[in-house]
Write a protein that holds these residues in place. Structure first.
Motif, PDB file in Angstrom:
ATOM      1  N   TYR A 133       6.852  -8.164   0.872  1.00 54.22           N
ATOM      2  CA  TYR A 133       6.474  -8.682  -0.433  1.00 54.22           C
ATOM      3  C   TYR A 133       7.605  -8.689  -1.454  1.00 54.22           C
ATOM      4  O   TYR A 133       7.400  -9.081  -2.599  1.00 54.22           O
ATOM      5  N   GLY A 134       8.801  -8.236  -1.052  1.00 52.68           N
ATOM      6  CA  GLY A 134       9.932  -8.263  -1.971  1.00 52.68           C
ATOM      7  C   GLY A 134       9.767  -7.331  -3.140  1.00 52.68           C
ATOM      8  O   GLY A 134      10.243  -7.618  -4.239  1.00 52.68           O
ATOM      9  N   ILE A 135       9.107  -6.189  -2.929  1.00 50.65           N
ATOM     10  CA  ILE A 135       8.909  -5.196  -3.980  1.00 50.65           C
ATOM     11  C   ILE A 135       9.853  -4.028  -3.739  1.00 50.65           C
ATOM     12  O   ILE A 135       9.789  -3.376  -2.698  1.00 50.65           O
ATOM     13  N   ALA A 136      10.750  -3.778  -4.685  1.00 53.25           N
ATOM     14  CA  ALA A 136      11.683  -2.662  -4.559  1.00 53.25           C
ATOM     15  C   ALA A 136      10.922  -1.346  -4.652  1.00 53.25           C
ATOM     16  O   ALA A 136       9.907  -1.249  -5.343  1.00 53.25           O
ATOM     17  N   PRO A 137      11.381  -0.308  -3.954  1.00 54.54           N
ATOM     18  CA  PRO A 137      10.686   0.990  -3.995  1.00 54.54           C
ATOM     19  C   PRO A 137      10.409   1.494  -5.400  1.00 54.54           C
ATOM     20  O   PRO A 137       9.337   2.059  -5.654  1.00 54.54           O
ATOM     21  N   ALA A 138      11.333   1.278  -6.314  1.00 55.55           N
ATOM     22  CA  ALA A 138      11.145   1.761  -7.683  1.00 55.55           C
ATOM     23  C   ALA A 138      10.010   1.043  -8.399  1.00 55.55           C
ATOM     24  O   ALA A 138       9.493   1.544  -9.408  1.00 55.55           O
ATOM     25  N   ARG A 139       9.601  -0.114  -7.886  1.00 56.15           N
ATOM     26  CA  ARG A 139       8.549  -0.904  -8.525  1.00 56.15           C
ATOM     27  C   ARG A 139       7.222  -0.802  -7.776  1.00 56.15           C
ATOM     28  O   ARG A 139       6.254  -1.485  -8.129  1.00 56.15           O
ATOM     29  N   LEU A 140       7.159   0.037  -6.758  1.00 58.35           N
ATOM     30  CA  LEU A 140       5.965   0.093  -5.922  1.00 58.35           C
ATOM     31  C   LEU A 140       4.725   0.497  -6.712  1.00 58.35           C
ATOM     32  O   LEU A 140       3.673  -0.138  -6.615  1.00 58.35           O
ATOM     33  N   ASP A 141       4.822   1.539  -7.515  1.00 59.19           N
ATOM     34  CA  ASP A 141       3.658   1.969  -8.283  1.00 59.19           C
ATOM     35  C   ASP A 141       3.209   0.900  -9.274  1.00 59.19           C
ATOM     36  O   ASP A 141       2.002   0.732  -9.516  1.00 59.19           O
ATOM     37  N   ASP A 142       4.163   0.174  -9.852  1.00 60.97           N
ATOM     38  CA  ASP A 142       3.801  -0.918 -10.762  1.00 60.97           C
ATOM     39  C   ASP A 142       2.985  -1.969 -10.018  1.00 60.97           C
ATOM     40  O   ASP A 142       1.994  -2.497 -10.535  1.00 60.97           O
ATOM     41  N   ASN A 143       3.405  -2.272  -8.792  1.00 60.94           N
ATOM     42  CA  ASN A 143       2.688  -3.258  -8.005  1.00 60.94           C
ATOM     43  C   ASN A 143       1.305  -2.761  -7.597  1.00 60.94           C
ATOM     44  O   ASN A 143       0.328  -3.508  -7.607  1.00 60.94           O
ATOM     45  N   LEU A 144       1.212  -1.479  -7.266  1.00 56.22           N
ATOM     46  CA  LEU A 144      -0.087  -0.922  -6.890  1.00 56.22           C
ATOM     47  C   LEU A 144      -1.049  -0.918  -8.077  1.00 56.22           C
ATOM     48  O   LEU A 144      -2.256  -1.092  -7.912  1.00 56.22           O
TER      49      LEU A 144
END
Length: 215
Positions: A133-144
């Motif tokens: 999904y092209g989501i960087a680890p640092a942005r994972l919680d934002d995506n969740l």
């Protein structure tokens, strides 16, 4: 305590929806802005910074330059996809606000725990979200948070994320926010409710099972 099967709506960035979402008016592009949503600019610099986060994570995840070049080739639409994800975040948040939906940190952590169980741990989940999904680890919680927000919005509407009522709420929020997309990042076919150059669906479902919840 009981186990409940949960479905995580993964909102990847390439928006080719089955119902209206973004009505971009790209004829009036704002200088220096990749998009304007609700009068707030998403600048080109902000977009490039977000894309660079993903590229750094992708490069760190592969052992050699040849493989990294393959990754670059397979994610050539990353900039446009990332912008659409950033816009969608704001649109969905507005739709949720309109319905009085809020998301707690506990709810995000609950979803993350369930997905980590599926993926074989935190690292596995980060790798999956980066690769698919092209989501960087640092942005994972934002995506969740986005996933939880979408699920709760659908529940509040008495529907699910595949039904017209859900998409109507997003379309209404998009109109309220007057989304203006810079045409360099793509155009929108309002009748077909998809990005003209989009080739992949923006809506994907990942089943997250085994999440512990308190009755």
């Amino acid at each position: 305590m009981h186990r409940r099967r949960r479905t995580a709506l993964v909102l990847s960035a390439a928006i080719a929806a089955a119902a209206p979402l973004l009505a971009a008016c790209g004829n009036d592009a704002h200088a220096g802005a990749a998009a304007v949503v609700g009068g707030q600019r998403i600048t080109v610099a902000q977009l490039e910074s977000r894309v660079n986060e993903v590229r750094r994570a992708q490069q760190a995840a592969v052992p050699d330059e040849a493989q990294y070049q393959q990754v670059l080739a397979s994610t050539s639409s990353l900039t446009r996809d990332t912008l659409h994800n950033m816009v969608l975040d704001r649109v969905l948040h507005r739709a949720a606000q309109d319905q009085g939906v809020t998301v707690s940190r506990k709810e995000i952590q609950r979803m993350r725990t369930g997905l980590e169980q599926q993926a074989g741990g935190a690292k596995g989940l980060e790798t999956t979200w980066l690769q698919k999904y092209g989501i960087a680890p640092a942005r994972l919680d934002d995506n969740l948070r986005l996933q939880v927000e979408a699920q709760k919005l659908a529940t509040e509407l008495g529907t699910d994320t595949t039904q017209p009522a859900f998409w109507k709420a997003l379309s209404t929020a998009s109109e309220e926010l007057h989304v203006d997309l810079n045409p360099r990042y793509g155009t929108w076919d309002v009748q077909k409710s998809s990005r003209v150059d989009a080739k992949t669906p923006w809506l994907r479902e990942v089943t997250a099972s085994g999440t512990q919840e308190t009755a």
